[in-house]
Design a protein around this motif. Structure first.
Motif, mmCIF file in Angstrom:
data_model
loop_
_atom_site.group_PDB
_atom_site.id
_atom_site.type_symbol
_atom_site.label_atom_id
_atom_site.label_comp_id
_atom_site.label_asym_id
_atom_site.label_seq_id
_atom_site.Cartn_x
_atom_site.Cartn_y
_atom_site.Cartn_z
ATOM 1 N N ALA A 46 27.983 43.671 36.132
ATOM 2 C CA ALA A 46 27.154 43.769 34.922
ATOM 3 C C ALA A 46 27.124 42.440 34.172
ATOM 4 N N THR A 47 28.275 41.761 34.101
ATOM 5 C CA THR A 47 28.343 40.454 33.433
ATOM 6 C C THR A 47 27.561 39.404 34.214
ATOM 7 N N LEU A 48 27.691 39.437 35.538
ATOM 8 C CA LEU A 48 26.940 38.484 36.374
ATOM 9 C C LEU A 48 25.441 38.643 36.155
ATOM 10 N N GLU A 49 24.992 39.882 36.112
ATOM 11 C CA GLU A 49 23.562 40.137 35.926
ATOM 12 C C GLU A 49 23.102 39.708 34.540
ATOM 13 N N ALA A 50 23.886 40.048 33.531
ATOM 14 C CA ALA A 50 23.499 39.723 32.157
ATOM 15 C C ALA A 50 23.422 38.221 31.924
ATOM 16 N N GLN A 51 24.301 37.456 32.572
ATOM 17 C CA GLN A 51 24.358 36.010 32.343
ATOM 18 C C GLN A 51 23.786 35.208 33.514
ATOM 19 N N GLN A 52 23.254 35.919 34.503
ATOM 20 C CA GLN A 52 22.629 35.290 35.672
ATOM 21 C C GLN A 52 23.595 34.302 36.340
ATOM 22 N N LEU A 53 24.779 34.808 36.670
ATOM 23 C CA LEU A 53 25.820 33.993 37.270
ATOM 24 C C LEU A 53 26.055 34.391 38.725
ATOM 25 N N ILE A 54 26.585 33.460 39.488
ATOM 26 C CA ILE A 54 26.951 33.678 40.885
ATOM 27 C C ILE A 54 28.435 33.364 41.046
ATOM 28 N N ILE A 55 29.179 34.273 41.668
ATOM 29 C CA ILE A 55 30.609 34.033 41.888
ATOM 30 C C ILE A 55 30.794 33.051 43.038
ATOM 31 N N GLU A 56 31.557 32.002 42.776
ATOM 32 C CA GLU A 56 31.933 31.069 43.834
ATOM 33 C C GLU A 56 33.264 31.478 44.463
ATOM 34 N N ALA A 57 34.207 31.933 43.634
ATOM 35 C CA ALA A 57 35.547 32.222 44.146
ATOM 36 C C ALA A 57 36.197 33.338 43.338
ATOM 37 N N ILE A 58 37.133 34.016 43.993
ATOM 38 C CA ILE A 58 37.971 35.026 43.359
ATOM 39 C C ILE A 58 39.423 34.597 43.504
ATOM 40 N N LEU A 59 40.147 34.604 42.392
ATOM 41 C CA LEU A 59 41.577 34.285 42.388
ATOM 42 C C LEU A 59 42.357 35.580 42.205
ATOM 43 N N ILE A 60 43.332 35.812 43.064
ATOM 44 C CA ILE A 60 44.136 37.033 43.007
ATOM 45 C C ILE A 60 45.591 36.655 42.723
ATOM 46 N N THR A 61 46.139 37.188 41.631
ATOM 47 C CA THR A 61 47.532 36.872 41.297
ATOM 48 C C THR A 61 48.535 37.724 42.070
ATOM 49 N N HIS A 62 48.163 38.974 42.381
ATOM 50 C CA HIS A 62 49.058 39.832 43.165
ATOM 51 C C HIS A 62 48.283 41.034 43.675
ATOM 52 N N HIS A 63 48.921 41.823 44.527
ATOM 53 C CA HIS A 63 48.189 42.803 45.328
ATOM 54 C C HIS A 63 47.897 44.125 44.646
ATOM 55 N N HIS A 64 48.393 44.405 43.482
ATOM 56 C CA HIS A 64 48.183 45.714 42.866
ATOM 57 C C HIS A 64 46.691 46.036 42.720
ATOM 58 N N HIS A 65 46.376 47.325 42.909
ATOM 59 C CA HIS A 65 44.976 47.745 43.007
ATOM 60 C C HIS A 65 44.171 47.443 41.743
ATOM 61 N N ASP A 66 44.822 47.512 40.585
ATOM 62 C CA ASP A 66 44.071 47.239 39.351
ATOM 63 C C ASP A 66 43.742 45.748 39.196
ATOM 64 N N HIS A 67 44.151 44.945 40.170
ATOM 65 C CA HIS A 67 43.797 43.527 40.192
ATOM 66 C C HIS A 67 42.918 43.177 41.387
ATOM 67 N N THR A 68 42.825 44.069 42.340
ATOM 68 C CA THR A 68 42.094 43.773 43.579
ATOM 69 C C THR A 68 41.031 44.805 43.934
ATOM 70 N N GLY A 69 40.984 45.922 43.229
ATOM 71 C CA GLY A 69 40.135 47.036 43.623
ATOM 72 C C GLY A 69 38.650 46.743 43.673
ATOM 73 N N GLY A 70 38.207 45.718 42.944
ATOM 74 C CA GLY A 70 36.786 45.403 42.940
ATOM 75 C C GLY A 70 36.374 44.329 43.923
#
Length: 255
Positions: free
Chosen positions: A39-63
């Motif tokens: 929703a934020t990407l669409e609203a601001q017309q942004l493209i994700i270049e990279a995703i940074l993951i601090t650890h494996h828990h689902h509430d940090h990786t589920g999306g």
């Protein structure tokens, strides 16, 4: 020039979006849920270049899976091999993003989980569930010694570094902090400040390293006043440093 946008998720998670002012590209940190990010990407017309993951828990990786499905060109950086094609990073590595305009260092900060890492530079720290405002993460996979050493390491960062942790836990953490450090004037003042922010529906994050060194009991385990308070509260002798940290973290687990 970069701007860090706050994307609330679930009940109290924060997903961080680093927006590049020179392009329509961005970097996302710990996307536990794809929907608010999209929703934020669409609203601001942004493209994700990279995703940074601090650890494996689902509430940090589920999306992550849904974001990759939407854009297979996204680069993923993590310590553990959580997703196919991810770039694995480890202690003292450096990640170069957005055509080299953004560089982030990597530190291993095991304790909450064994694969936990933090991404940082002189201005920002993305620390997942290791350091919170007025608190620290629970120890699920690591040891008290690992978590204590991780926090000592983060404490050495530039005091003006903005701390972007992944949860809005500040008010609850402050209840505990006041219970173990009731005469700390900086803590009392910060509690009032945080209360006003939450009444207005404003996030308390980011905080700063300087602020946390004043109010966070888990960063103040050498403080004689805090030590005396905790010894009286728990009615047992405790040594400053790691033993005090362990006593605090154990007490917080049952608080």
């Amino acid at each position: 020039m970069f701007t860090v946008l706050t994307i609330p998720a679930f009940n109290d998670n924060y997903i961080w979006l680093i927006k590049d002012s020179q392009s329509q590209r961005c970097v996302v940190v710990d996307p536990g849920d794809a929907e608010p990010v999209l929703a934020t990407l669409e609203a601001q017309q942004l493209i994700i270049e990279a995703i940074l993951i601090t650890h494996h828990h689902h509430d940090h990786t589920g999306g992550v899976a849904a974001l990759i499905a939407d854009n297979p060109e996204i680069k993923i950086f993590s310590k553990a091999p959580l997703f196919e094609g991810a770039t694995l990073v480890d202690d003292n590595d450096q990640v170069s993003l957005l055509d080299g305009r953004l560089s982030l260092n990597v530190w291993q900060v095991a304790g909450h989980t064994l694969d936990h890492i933090a991404f940082f530079n002189e201005q920002v720290l993305f620390c997942g569930d290791t350091l919170f405002s007025a608190g620290c993460g629970r120890i699920f996979e690591g040891t008290h010694q690992q978590m204590y050493q991780a926090l000592l390491r983060l404490k050495t960062l530039n005091e003006n570094t903005k701390v972007y942790c992944a949860h809005e836990y500040t008010q609850n953490n402050l209840i505990f902090a006041l219970a173990v450090d009731p005469t700390n004037q900086d803590l009392l003042a910060y509690t009032k400040q945080v209360s006003k922010l939450r009444q207005q529906g404003v996030p308390t994050i980011p905080t700063t390293i300087a602020q946390e060194k004043l109010v966070n009991p888990f960063l103040r385990c050498e403080d004689p006043g805090l030590l005396a308070n905790v010894q009286n509260l728990l009615a047992q002798p405790i040594v400053a440093g790691e033993p005090l940290f362990k006593a605090l973290r154990t007490h917080k687990d049952h608080f």
